[in-house]
Design a protein around this motif. Structure first.
Motif, PDB file in Angstrom:
ATOM      1  N   THR A 434       0.852  -1.197   0.000  1.00  0.00           N
ATOM      2  CA  THR A 434       0.000   0.000   0.000  1.00  0.00           C
ATOM      3  C   THR A 434       0.880   1.238   0.000  1.00  0.00           C
ATOM      4  O   THR A 434       1.380   1.665   1.048  1.00  0.00           O
ATOM      5  N   GLY A 436       1.277   5.402  -0.504  1.00  0.00           N
ATOM      6  CA  GLY A 436       0.387   6.531  -0.293  1.00  0.00           C
ATOM      7  C   GLY A 436       1.154   7.833  -0.190  1.00  0.00           C
ATOM      8  O   GLY A 436       2.367   7.845   0.070  1.00  0.00           O
ATOM      9  N   TRP A 465      -3.618  10.374  -1.475  1.00  0.00           N
ATOM     10  CA  TRP A 465      -3.826   9.263  -2.428  1.00  0.00           C
ATOM     11  C   TRP A 465      -3.124   8.031  -1.883  1.00  0.00           C
ATOM     12  O   TRP A 465      -2.016   8.116  -1.322  1.00  0.00           O
ATOM     13  N   SER A 466      -3.755   6.900  -2.035  1.00  0.00           N
ATOM     14  CA  SER A 466      -3.136   5.619  -1.694  1.00  0.00           C
ATOM     15  C   SER A 466      -3.817   4.530  -2.507  1.00  0.00           C
ATOM     16  O   SER A 466      -4.944   4.704  -2.999  1.00  0.00           O
ATOM     17  N   THR A 492      -5.079   8.149   6.284  1.00  0.00           N
ATOM     18  CA  THR A 492      -6.136   7.146   6.351  1.00  0.00           C
ATOM     19  C   THR A 492      -6.850   7.250   7.685  1.00  0.00           C
ATOM     20  O   THR A 492      -6.261   7.647   8.694  1.00  0.00           O
TER      21      THR A 492
END
Length: 700
Positions: A434, A436, A465-466, A492
Motif C-alpha cells: 500500500t 500513499g 492518495w493511496s 487514512t
C-alpha cells in the motif's frame, strides 16, 4: 514585671559530665533563687527550653540530691514531634524522660487527646496513663464527648508509635457499647500499621445485609496485605489485596472468593493483577491478569463493570530514535450473546520503529508482526486464524511559504505478508503493498484584540492518495473507525493495517480558536472529506460514500472552572449520526459533570440497537460538615434508567460518616439491584487525618 533570663549551660545544676552529654537548657522566669536547702526555685511564668522541648509552668523546683524537678501547674510540655502534655502537677527528671504527672492530658499530633488521673514517663520512651480516656472529639464540661475509649491503663510507645489499651470500653455519648480486654492501635503519626481498618455495612437485594471488616497487614516498608472478610445474609466472602513496590516497579494483586446462594453449587471469585517494571536502557515490562469464575460475578458484587477481560504481557524498549514493543494478550468476553472463541481471544503483536531526521525531512521505518488466533472450531469468520508480517516506511516534512502558508507533505509505503487459515473466502498466503502520499496546506491567520485576547482562524485543505495492491485480506484490526478532528486530514482513517483507503481524497475544513489572557479558550472545528472511490465504511461512521458527513467539534475552557467538549457527525439533511458532549463545572465546593452520548444502530460494529443516554455526576460540599454526591445514567433509547446513586457524608473533628444508596438496573439477571452502604471512620488513629472541620463549640 522584670523577667530574669538565665542560660543554664549543660544543666549546670546537674553536673558538668551529664550536661556535656545532654546539651544546653535555657530557663526563663520572673523570679529565680536558691533556697537554704540548695534547691533551685524558679517561679512566675516559668519557661524551660531543652533539646527542642518547651515546658511552661507556674513554678519549677530543682533538687540536686534527688535529681528531680517538682513542677506546679498549670503545666504545658510541647515536644519536637508535636506531642503535647498538660498537667496540674508533676515530678520529673530534668530531661523529662521519667517521672509522674497528675491530672494530666496527652495530645498526639493535635488530634488524639488522652486524659488521665496520672501519667508516668518511663525511660523517655513510654508514657503510661492510669484511669485514661481517649478521644479526638471536642471535650466540654458536663457533657460526654461524641465517642471515647476509657481504659484502666493506656501505654504509648513513642518508638514503635503504638497505643496499648487495657480493659477498654468504647462509649458513645458516655454510653458503653463495646468492651475489649486488650487492644492495640497506631498513634496518629503512623502511616502504615498492622491492624483493623474502618468497617463498612451494606445491604444489597442480591446479597442481603452484610458487613466488611478489613484487616491491614504491613509486611514491610514496601509490601502490605489487606484481608477483608465480607459476611452477608446470602454470601460468605473473603476479599484480598496484596501490594509491593520496588525501586524499578510495582505489583498489585486483588481478588475475592465467595460462596453464596445467588449461584449455589460451587465457589465463585475473581483475581486481578497488575505489574510494571522499568529496566535499564529504556526497557519496561507490563503484566496484567484478569480472571473470574463466571460472567456475572464482578457485576453482582460491584467489583467492576468490565464486560471483557484481558490477560497479557508487554515488553517495551524506548530510545531516543527507536521503539521496540511486543505483547501477547488473552481476551475473555463477559457479554451476553458474544462467542468466546470467535473474538479472537488470542492476540500477539510485535513492532519495531526507528526515526531518522534527514535534513528538513524525517524518515520513519520499521517492521511489525501480528497474530490473531481463534479457538472456535468452525470454518469462516468465527474460526479464522490470521498472522501478518509487514514492513513500513514514512517520510515527512514541513515548510512555510509566502504569506504564512504552512505546507506539509508525507509519503509512505506499507508491505504485508499474511497467513490465513480456517477461512476458504481468502487465500492462504496473500501479499499486499500500500503506497500513499499526503499534502496538507494550512493558513493560520491571527488577530489581536484590544484586551489582549488572540483569535486564530486556520483554514486547511489536504490531498491524499493511496492504493492497495495485492489480494484481499480479512479486516481484523480496523472494524471500528472513528471520524474526529485528529484524523480529518490524515492519510487514512483506518486505525490498523488490514484496511486502507483507496484512491484520491480531499479533506478541507476550518479551525477557529480564541485565547484570552485570563486563560479561557474557545475552539471550533468543522470539515469534510471528498473521495474518488467509495470505501466500505459503516453508515454511522460518517465516512461512507463519495462525500463524508460534516464533522463538528467544539471545546471551551472558561473561568470559574467551567469546561465543555462536544463532537458530532452531521449528514447533509442535518441528521446527527454520532454525538457526544461533556460539560464540567468545578469550584472549591462543587464538582458537576454531565455527559450525553448518541450512537445509531450499527450491526457491523456490534450495536444491534441505537445507544442514546445521558449521565450526570456531582459532588457538593454543602458545608465543612456536610457533603452530598450524586450520579445517574439514563437510557434515552429505551426510556429507562441504567443506574442511580446518592451519597451523604457528615464529618466532625472526630468522626466521619458516609451513607450511600445505589440502584443498578443491569446488575441483576432480571430485576434491578439496590445497594445501601454505611461507613464510619473515627479520626485520630490515622496519619494525615488532620482536622477537616473546626472543633464544635461547647456552648452550642
Amino acid at each position: 514585671m522584670i523577667r530574669l533570663a538565665l542560660l543554664l549551660i549543660c544543666l549546670a545544676w546537674l553536673g558538668p559530665g551529664r550536661a556535656a552529654a545532654q546539651g544546653t537548657a535555657s530557663l526563663v522566669a520572673d523570679r529565680v533563687s536558691v533556697d537554704e536547702g540548695g534547691r533551685l526555685v524558679a517561679s512566675g511564668g516559668v519557661e524551660v527550653f531543652y533539646d527542642g522541648t518547651r515546658l511552661t509552668a507556674d513554678s519549677v523546683t530543682y533538687s540536686r540530691d534527688g535529681d528531680r524537678l517538682a513542677i506546679e501547674g498549670p503545666i504545658l510540655i510541647e515536644q519536637p514531634d508535636g506531642t503535647i502534655l498538660t498537667a496540674e502537677a508533676a515530678s520529673l527528671d530534668p530531661r523529662i524522660e521519667s517521672g509522674i504527672l497528675r491530672s494530666a492530658r496527652l495530645v498526639l499530633e493535635r488530634q488524639l487527646q488522652l486524659a488521665a488521673a496520672r501519667i508516668d514517663r518511663i525511660d523517655g520512651r513510654y508514657t503510661a496513663l492510669t484511669g485514661a480516656a481517649a478521644t479526638a472529639c471536642q471535650v466540654c464540661a458536663g457533657r460526654a464527648p461524641l465517642w471515647e475509649i476509657r481504659a484502666d491503663r493506656v501505654i504509648h510507645d513513642e518508638v514503635d508509635r503504638q497505643l496499648y489499651f487495657e480493659n477498654a470500653q468504647f462509649r458513645i455519648r458516655g454510653l458503653p457499647v463495646l468492651w475489649v480486654p486488650a487492644m492495640r492501635l497506631p498513634d496518629p503519626t503512623v502511616t502504615r500499621a498492622t491492624g483493623l481498618l474502618v468497617p463498612s455495612v451494606t445491604t444489597n437485594d442480591l446479597l442481603g445485609f452484610g458487613v466488611r471488616l478489613p484487616y491491614f497487614v504491613a509486611l514491610g516498608p514496601r509490601r502490605d496485605l489487606t484481608l477483608t472478610p465480607f459476611l452477608a445474609t446470602e454470601t460468605t466472602t473473603v476479599e484480598g489485596r496484596y501490594r509491593q513496590t520496588w525501586r524499578s516497579g510495582a505489583l498489585t494483586v486483588e481478588g475475592a472468593a465467595s460462596r453464596d446462594s445467588v449461584r449455589p453449587g460451587g465457589p465463585r471469585g475473581y483475581v486481578f493483577a497488575d505489574g510494571r517494571w522499568a529496566l535499564e536502557d529504556g526497557q519496561s515490562i507490563l503484566f496484567q491478569l484478569q480472571s473470574v469464575t463466571d460472567r456475572t460475578y464482578l457485576d453482582e458484587y460491584g467489583y467492576s463493570d468490565l464486560d471483557r477481560l484481558s490477560t497479557g504481557l508487554r515488553y517495551t524498549r524506548v530510545r531516543e530514535d527507536s521503539l521496540l514493543s511486543t505483547d501477547a494478550t488473552y481476551y475473555r468476553t463477559l457479554r451476553r450473546g458474544e462467542v468466546q472463541g470467535a473474538l479472537p481471544p488470542l492476540v500477539a503483536r510485535a513492532v519495531y520503529e526507528r526515526r531518522r531526521p534527514t535534513g528538513p525531512l524525517v524518515l520513519t521505518y520499521g517492521a511489525r508482526a501480528e497474530s490473531f488466533r481463534r479457538t472456535e472450531d468452525a470454518a469462516g469468520p468465527t474460526g479464522r486464524d490470521v498472522a501478518r508480517l509487514g514492513a513500513f516506511a514514512d517520510l515527512r516534512g514541513e515548510t512555510v511559504l509566502g504569506p504564512g502558508l504552512v505546507l506539509s507533505g508525507a509519503g509512505s509505503v506499507d508491505l504485508g505478508a499474511y497467513a490465513i487459515s480456517d477461512d476458504p473466502a481468502f487465500e492462504d498466503l496473500p501479499l499486499r503493498a500500500t503506497p500513499g502520499a499526503l499534502v496538507t496546506l494550512r493558513w493560520p491567520l491571527i488577530r489581536r484584540e484590544a484586551g489582549g485576547a488572540a483569535q486564530t482562524l486556520e483554514p486547511f485543505v489536504a490531498a491524499a492518495w493511496s492504493r492497495t495492491l495485492g489480494a484481499d485480506v480479512p479486516n481484523e484490526d480496523s472494524a471500528i473507525v472513528e471520524f474526529d478532528e485528529t484524523n480529518i486530514d490524515a492519510l487514512t482513517r483506518y486505525p490498523g493495517q488490514d484496511a486502507r483507503e483507496d484512491g484520491a481524497r480531499l479533506s478541507f475544513g476550518l479551525t477557529w480558536t480564541r485565547t484570552a489572557p485570563s486563560g479561557s479558550a474557545l475552539a471550533l472545528t468543522f470539515g469534510r472529506i471528498l473521495r474518488e472511490e467509495a470505501e466500505p465504511f459503516t453508515l454511522s461512521s460518517g465516512l461512507d460514500g463519495l462525500a463524508s458527513d460534516w464533522l463538528l467539534a467544539a471545546r471551551a475552557d472558561l473561568p470559574a472552572g467551567l469546561t465543555a467538549r462536544a463532537r458530532a457527525i452531521v449528514d447533509n439533511e442535518g441528521q446527527f449520526d454520532k454525538t457526544e458532549a461533556r460539560i464540567d463545572w468545578q469550584t472549591s465546593s462543587l464538582a458537576l459533570g454531565a455527559t450525553y452520548l448518541f450512537l445509531p444502530q450499527e450491526p457491523p460494529e456490534g450495536r444491534l440497537d441505537r445507544i442514546a443516554e445521558w449521565a450526570v455526576d456531582a459532588r457538593w460540599q454543602v458545608s465543612p460538615v456536610w457533603s452530598l454526591s450524586l450520579d445517574a445514567r439514563y437510557d434515552l433509547a429505551r426510556d429507562e434508567p441504567v443506574e442511580t446513586g446518592i451519597g451523604l457524608g457528615w464529618q466532625s473533628e472526630c468522626v466521619e460518616v458516609d451513607v450511600s444508596l445505589s440502584r443498578s438496573y443491569t446488575s441483576g439477571e432480571t430485576d434491578p439491584v439496590t445497594d445501601l452502604g454505611l461507613a464510619v471512620n473515627l479520626r485520630g488513629f490515622s496519619a494525615g487525618d488532620g482536622l477537616a472541620v473546626p472543633p464544635g463549640r461547647c456552648d452550642g
